[in-house]
Design an enzyme around this catalytic site. Sequence first.
Site, PDB file in Angstrom:
ATOM      1  N   HIS A 136       0.849  -1.194   0.000  1.00  0.00           N
ATOM      2  CA  HIS A 136       0.000   0.000   0.000  1.00  0.00           C
ATOM      3  C   HIS A 136       0.886   1.246   0.000  1.00  0.00           C
ATOM      4  O   HIS A 136       0.680   2.173  -0.794  1.00  0.00           O
ATOM      5  CB  HIS A 136      -0.929  -0.002   1.221  1.00  0.00           C
ATOM      6  CG  HIS A 136      -1.604   1.319   1.475  1.00  0.00           C
ATOM      7  ND1 HIS A 136      -2.595   1.818   0.664  1.00  0.00           N
ATOM      8  CD2 HIS A 136      -1.414   2.254   2.443  1.00  0.00           C
ATOM      9  CE1 HIS A 136      -2.994   2.996   1.126  1.00  0.00           C
ATOM     10  NE2 HIS A 136      -2.280   3.289   2.203  1.00  0.00           N
ATOM     11  N   ASP A 169       6.197  22.349 -26.217  1.00  0.00           N
ATOM     12  CA  ASP A 169       6.194  20.987 -25.672  1.00  0.00           C
ATOM     13  C   ASP A 169       7.263  20.919 -24.596  1.00  0.00           C
ATOM     14  O   ASP A 169       7.882  21.928 -24.262  1.00  0.00           O
ATOM     15  CB  ASP A 169       6.462  19.943 -26.784  1.00  0.00           C
ATOM     16  CG  ASP A 169       5.860  18.580 -26.436  1.00  0.00           C
ATOM     17  OD1 ASP A 169       6.108  18.093 -25.324  1.00  0.00           O
ATOM     18  OD2 ASP A 169       5.125  18.033 -27.277  1.00  0.00           O
ATOM     19  N   TRP A 199       7.204  -0.175   3.758  1.00  0.00           N
ATOM     20  CA  TRP A 199       7.608   0.572   2.562  1.00  0.00           C
ATOM     21  C   TRP A 199       9.009   1.152   2.748  1.00  0.00           C
ATOM     22  O   TRP A 199       9.700   1.455   1.788  1.00  0.00           O
ATOM     23  CB  TRP A 199       6.601   1.667   2.204  1.00  0.00           C
ATOM     24  CG  TRP A 199       6.781   2.965   2.927  1.00  0.00           C
ATOM     25  CD1 TRP A 199       6.334   3.274   4.177  1.00  0.00           C
ATOM     26  CD2 TRP A 199       7.467   4.134   2.457  1.00  0.00           C
ATOM     27  NE1 TRP A 199       6.700   4.548   4.507  1.00  0.00           N
ATOM     28  CE2 TRP A 199       7.395   5.103   3.470  1.00  0.00           C
ATOM     29  CE3 TRP A 199       8.131   4.453   1.277  1.00  0.00           C
ATOM     30  CZ2 TRP A 199       7.968   6.367   3.347  1.00  0.00           C
ATOM     31  CZ3 TRP A 199       8.707   5.725   1.161  1.00  0.00           C
ATOM     32  CH2 TRP A 199       8.618   6.659   2.188  1.00  0.00           C
ATOM     33  N   SER A 207      12.905   6.828 -13.939  1.00  0.00           N
ATOM     34  CA  SER A 207      11.836   7.594 -14.567  1.00  0.00           C
ATOM     35  C   SER A 207      11.707   8.983 -13.945  1.00  0.00           C
ATOM     36  O   SER A 207      11.588   9.991 -14.647  1.00  0.00           O
ATOM     37  CB  SER A 207      10.530   6.815 -14.436  1.00  0.00           C
ATOM     38  OG  SER A 207       9.426   7.662 -14.582  1.00  0.00           O
ATOM     39  N   SER A 208      11.760   9.030 -12.617  1.00  0.00           N
ATOM     40  CA  SER A 208      11.634  10.328 -11.930  1.00  0.00           C
ATOM     41  C   SER A 208      12.776  11.259 -12.295  1.00  0.00           C
ATOM     42  O   SER A 208      12.577  12.462 -12.471  1.00  0.00           O
ATOM     43  CB  SER A 208      11.662  10.138 -10.415  1.00  0.00           C
ATOM     44  OG  SER A 208      10.450   9.652  -9.967  1.00  0.00           O
ATOM     45  N   HIS A 248      13.053  12.006   3.727  1.00  0.00           N
ATOM     46  CA  HIS A 248      12.427  13.248   4.166  1.00  0.00           C
ATOM     47  C   HIS A 248      12.235  14.258   3.041  1.00  0.00           C
ATOM     48  O   HIS A 248      11.138  14.781   2.881  1.00  0.00           O
ATOM     49  CB  HIS A 248      13.050  13.874   5.400  1.00  0.00           C
ATOM     50  CG  HIS A 248      12.038  14.797   6.003  1.00  0.00           C
ATOM     51  ND1 HIS A 248      11.002  14.348   6.770  1.00  0.00           N
ATOM     52  CD2 HIS A 248      11.803  16.105   5.798  1.00  0.00           C
ATOM     53  CE1 HIS A 248      10.190  15.353   7.026  1.00  0.00           C
ATOM     54  NE2 HIS A 248      10.651  16.425   6.468  1.00  0.00           N
ATOM     55  N   GLU A 263      11.711  13.459   0.152  1.00  0.00           N
ATOM     56  CA  GLU A 263      10.610  12.831  -0.583  1.00  0.00           C
ATOM     57  C   GLU A 263       9.251  13.330  -0.083  1.00  0.00           C
ATOM     58  O   GLU A 263       8.327  13.539  -0.857  1.00  0.00           O
ATOM     59  CB  GLU A 263      10.704  11.309  -0.427  1.00  0.00           C
ATOM     60  CG  GLU A 263       9.507  10.517  -0.920  1.00  0.00           C
ATOM     61  CD  GLU A 263       9.359  10.518  -2.432  1.00  0.00           C
ATOM     62  OE1 GLU A 263      10.302  10.926  -3.113  1.00  0.00           O
ATOM     63  OE2 GLU A 263       8.298  10.096  -2.914  1.00  0.00           O
ATOM     64  N   TYR A 300       8.560  16.233   0.948  1.00  0.00           N
ATOM     65  CA  TYR A 300       8.303  17.547   0.361  1.00  0.00           C
ATOM     66  C   TYR A 300       8.157  17.466  -1.151  1.00  0.00           C
ATOM     67  O   TYR A 300       7.470  18.289  -1.757  1.00  0.00           O
ATOM     68  CB  TYR A 300       9.379  18.543   0.814  1.00  0.00           C
ATOM     69  CG  TYR A 300       9.185  18.810   2.280  1.00  0.00           C
ATOM     70  CD1 TYR A 300       8.217  19.727   2.700  1.00  0.00           C
ATOM     71  CD2 TYR A 300       9.851  18.087   3.246  1.00  0.00           C
ATOM     72  CE1 TYR A 300       7.961  19.917   4.035  1.00  0.00           C
ATOM     73  CE2 TYR A 300       9.598  18.267   4.590  1.00  0.00           C
ATOM     74  CZ  TYR A 300       8.649  19.186   4.976  1.00  0.00           C
ATOM     75  OH  TYR A 300       8.392  19.362   6.300  1.00  0.00           O
ATOM     76  N   SER A 337      -1.770  27.277  -4.956  1.00  0.00           N
ATOM     77  CA  SER A 337      -1.418  28.687  -5.174  1.00  0.00           C
ATOM     78  C   SER A 337      -1.944  29.213  -6.506  1.00  0.00           C
ATOM     79  O   SER A 337      -2.026  30.417  -6.704  1.00  0.00           O
ATOM     80  CB  SER A 337       0.105  28.868  -5.133  1.00  0.00           C
ATOM     81  OG  SER A 337       0.592  28.455  -3.884  1.00  0.00           O
ATOM     82  N   HIS A 357      14.866  12.905  12.291  1.00  0.00           N
ATOM     83  CA  HIS A 357      13.709  12.955  13.188  1.00  0.00           C
ATOM     84  C   HIS A 357      12.815  11.729  12.997  1.00  0.00           C
ATOM     85  O   HIS A 357      11.902  11.510  13.783  1.00  0.00           O
ATOM     86  CB  HIS A 357      12.926  14.268  13.057  1.00  0.00           C
ATOM     87  CG  HIS A 357      12.209  14.465  11.766  1.00  0.00           C
ATOM     88  ND1 HIS A 357      12.072  15.678  11.169  1.00  0.00           N
ATOM     89  CD2 HIS A 357      11.588  13.606  10.945  1.00  0.00           C
ATOM     90  CE1 HIS A 357      11.406  15.557  10.043  1.00  0.00           C
ATOM     91  NE2 HIS A 357      11.095  14.295   9.888  1.00  0.00           N
ATOM     92  N   HIS A 358      13.071  10.947  11.930  1.00  0.00           N
ATOM     93  CA  HIS A 358      12.356   9.683  11.771  1.00  0.00           C
ATOM     94  C   HIS A 358      12.983   8.598  12.628  1.00  0.00           C
ATOM     95  O   HIS A 358      12.513   7.472  12.643  1.00  0.00           O
ATOM     96  CB  HIS A 358      12.387   9.235  10.310  1.00  0.00           C
ATOM     97  CG  HIS A 358      11.674  10.183   9.387  1.00  0.00           C
ATOM     98  ND1 HIS A 358      10.347  10.029   9.062  1.00  0.00           N
ATOM     99  CD2 HIS A 358      12.094  11.283   8.731  1.00  0.00           C
ATOM    100  CE1 HIS A 358       9.987  11.012   8.232  1.00  0.00           C
ATOM    101  NE2 HIS A 358      11.022  11.785   8.027  1.00  0.00           N
ATOM    102  N   THR A 403       6.400  26.846   6.123  1.00  0.00           N
ATOM    103  CA  THR A 403       5.099  26.230   5.837  1.00  0.00           C
ATOM    104  C   THR A 403       3.987  27.139   6.321  1.00  0.00           C
ATOM    105  O   THR A 403       2.971  27.332   5.645  1.00  0.00           O
ATOM    106  CB  THR A 403       5.015  24.846   6.499  1.00  0.00           C
ATOM    107  OG1 THR A 403       6.215  24.137   6.226  1.00  0.00           O
ATOM    108  CG2 THR A 403       3.844  24.055   5.961  1.00  0.00           C
ATOM    109  N   LYS A 445       3.289  29.961   4.000  1.00  0.00           N
ATOM    110  CA  LYS A 445       2.438  29.594   2.871  1.00  0.00           C
ATOM    111  C   LYS A 445       0.956  29.674   3.252  1.00  0.00           C
ATOM    112  O   LYS A 445       0.145  30.252   2.533  1.00  0.00           O
ATOM    113  CB  LYS A 445       2.775  28.181   2.399  1.00  0.00           C
ATOM    114  CG  LYS A 445       4.130  28.138   1.733  1.00  0.00           C
ATOM    115  CD  LYS A 445       4.307  26.894   0.909  1.00  0.00           C
ATOM    116  CE  LYS A 445       5.301  27.102  -0.191  1.00  0.00           C
ATOM    117  NZ  LYS A 445       4.759  27.635  -1.413  1.00  0.00           N
ATOM    118  N   ARG A 497       1.627   0.860  14.981  1.00  0.00           N
ATOM    119  CA  ARG A 497       1.206   0.670  13.604  1.00  0.00           C
ATOM    120  C   ARG A 497       1.668  -0.706  13.118  1.00  0.00           C
ATOM    121  O   ARG A 497       2.426  -1.389  13.791  1.00  0.00           O
ATOM    122  CB  ARG A 497       1.785   1.777  12.726  1.00  0.00           C
ATOM    123  CG  ARG A 497       3.286   1.866  12.773  1.00  0.00           C
ATOM    124  CD  ARG A 497       3.812   3.142  12.140  1.00  0.00           C
ATOM    125  NE  ARG A 497       3.698   3.096  10.699  1.00  0.00           N
ATOM    126  CZ  ARG A 497       4.569   3.691   9.863  1.00  0.00           C
ATOM    127  NH1 ARG A 497       5.602   4.363  10.352  1.00  0.00           N
ATOM    128  NH2 ARG A 497       4.412   3.623   8.574  1.00  0.00           N
TER     129      ARG A 497
END
Lengths: 536, 404
Positions: free
Chosen positions: A88, A117, A153, A180-181, A264, A266, A268, A279, A313-314, A339, A342, A461
Amino acid sequence: MSAVLPGHAHDDHADAHGHDDHHHGPPAGFMRWVTTTNHKDIGTLYLWFSFAMFLTGGMLALTIRAELFKPGLQIVNPEFFNQLTTMHGIIMVFGAIMPAFVGFANWQIPLMIGAPDMAFARMNNWSFWLLVPAASLLIISFFVPGGATAAGWTMYAPLSSQMGIGQDLAIFALHIMGASSIMGSINIITTILNMRAPGMTLMKMPMFCWTWLITSYMLIAVMPVLAGAITMTLTDRHFGTSFFNAAGGGDPVMYQHIFWFFGHPEVYIMILPAFGIVSQIIPAFARKPLFGYASMVYATSSIAILSFIVWAHHMFTTGMPAAGQLFFMYATMLIAVPTGVKVFNWIATMWKGSMTFETPMLFAIGFIFVFTMGGFTGLILAVTPIDIQLQDTYYVVAHFHYVLVAGSLFAMFAGVYYWLPKWTGHMYDEFLGKLHFWCSVVFFNLTFFPMHFLGLAGMPRRIPDYAAQFADFNAVASIGAFCFGLSQLIFLAAVIKCVKGGPKAADKPWEGAEGLEWTVPSPAPYHTFETPPQVK
Amino acid sequence: MAVSTHLRKLAAQLGMAAGAAACGASAYAADMVGGPAELQLNLQRPVTDIADQIFDLHTGMLIVCLLIFIAVFAAMFYSIFAHRKDKGHKAATFHESTTVEIAWTLIPMIIVIGMAGFATRTVIAMKDTSNADLTIKATGYQWKWGYDYIKGEGEGISFYSNLSTPRAQIEGKAERGVNYMLEVDNEVVVPVNKKIRILTTADDVIHAWMIPAFGVKQDAIPGFVRDTWFKSKETGIFRGQCAELCGKEHGFMPIVVHVMSDADYTKWVADKKKEIASKQEDPNKVWTQPDLAARGKTVYENNCAACHKSDGKGTPPAFPPLDGSKTVLGPMDNQVAVELNGRPGTAMAAMGKTLSDTDIAAVVTYTRGAWSNKAAVALVQPSDIKAARAWDAAKVTALVAKPQ
């Protein structure tokens, strides 16, 4: 799918050449999609692909919620449960959210900067079609001996070394998706830096393009880091290396450092383009310019830079020194500042505007409101002692779904409704759109809000069974999840209905919308801006 | 419970039949002592200074965040209410204001640095594991905890702690107890008001040792030793469970700490030492097949049944059946070697690390005669296991290789 192609949308007789005599239409049929180098076609492919992945990942989530509906083991066994949570996560992050934003970039960036293009049209085709084998590997992995990877994951070592070949398939899939990315990012950066219409300086560029420019640099910086981490996992598994194996002189925690140095930023990567979409939409429906354009650009850049120095922090519970915990706590708290800037900007944009509340605006406001809750729980989790209490509990699950579902996903829904008239040439059904919004926002909260309580009370979890005291909130969350899942069929219905027909959309269907994409006809012709527009 | 009744009524009123049924299903879940309460909304009641501080930090953060949230969204919803086109509100054109933008950057910065500042003292206190009265090593295994009392009163005590909830309750065949999923056969026992240092490590993959009421959570990492500490202000039982995904049975390895008064603790230490001494079995004792098989059944249920299942059918392909297994019905040495050392490239763990010679002999004897199995040689003695532990590596490698 052929109904979505711009050439066909206003001519059911499928003669793409009929109305637009100033360009060559696409070849008909399946080969059109395989060989296309057109940014609009590729954008459409990306969006449908990610929606298919969204439904696949959603099915896995609903199986999880069905098992967790009440205590005990009913529907799946523990090993399959772990496969479900793992896949998932992987499918939603790499298959749904990331490709969907690339789809938006493909469709919108050339239209918004007045380019004909993307810069590398063939690489663009390749970067999409790489996703199909990658996704196939992920799906196939459920059917190989031992099943899909069940290491989470995050694929922490050394658990990932115990997995069957499903782990290898996932690693290869991520390698391909990473490639690809990176290609997509190179394309976006080159397009934005070199192909803007005359007169469009960087600081006149639409905010969506800015957020994607910054996101692309982040992707190029961190995707190779992920590739490195999972390649080391691969060699640990098969070639006798010991990068993460303590018995051979390695360190399992090193994997986590490398993974989260990717992971991390990722986070953002998955939210900055959402900020960009919101925006665009808020000023359009407030009929008032974005309050602080320059400060939005600086805030986005600050978030990107700070996101590289907060990864640990993870990992507060891995046992790092107090100095490390303090550094990562303070750095993480600081991200709240840009943040917040924004959010304040969006509200200041709405302030004294002349607002209307069509579906894109509803989703954008829903985004601000619910995403901010995820932001606040992020702030609470940034405080090391609280994080140690809540790490790996349902509080964290609630937090990141507030950010990724109410954040990224709601912004994407807002974007789809906002640009659908341009893409299809038809207005979508406003009733279906609003129904989709209200169902989504209500059931989203029904699903994820109770998870805060479960986490505070100490429910970990990634467990298939739990103490009976957790039963009530789990039941509520499961009901919410099924309703939320079904609500997404409303979205599918609204999009198909809009693709097939509906009131003709004006070139600029939104009164307050600004930007070059609204200067071309609706639907956007197959080729646009062959002569660059002049921006004052 | 009043809230729960209310919620159930609400669910029924909303016509959420499924929701009401689900709430009804758990209607008998009384609050767990030292664990979660039904419909608990906040952190568990703290019983250490650190957990107190975490509780207060969380409450403080929550209040500050709520106030900001209300202020910001009051502005937004006022704007949504007042500044709308259908009320004839004309859009203003203002944008950019350096003063406002500096203010809404600096003020939040001061607030978040202040929040982190309040937490700093606790961060440092949590890391201070010096001058402990008692040091216990907690080792994570797939899927149980092992405890060794290494320094302080009770030094030398060592035991394993398994989930004690019966499989029948998990499978819904028996009524669930109040401590369902958070109960163990051997609790960690510690004295009250003493600083307890927990060293964590693991045997296989990363686990995490947590007790919410103590505000403690520490990863247990294979090949490394980490530490954390707590000092409980109350006697009683406190519960937690493994918090880091560690494979199939991750959800089934709880942690229970029993905090006792000094006198009770001293008595427990004496009793536990006596119990361990009495369990020191003579590895040369010669057993009869029925006695050893009877003991083996218990060993099997506690250590093997999660994967190979009580009926020996396993969950293929990852966990093969033992009923009719070539290894179980084949030469004794092969099965003993696999049991002691695990089988490389499969999920079969080396049980020799955690089971005694007698337990290994018992479980091997049991499987060779259980279900439809009728092995030619059905009995192995503990002394044979002791000898098998001394086999050289080459012999073991040959014996544990997968049968072709």
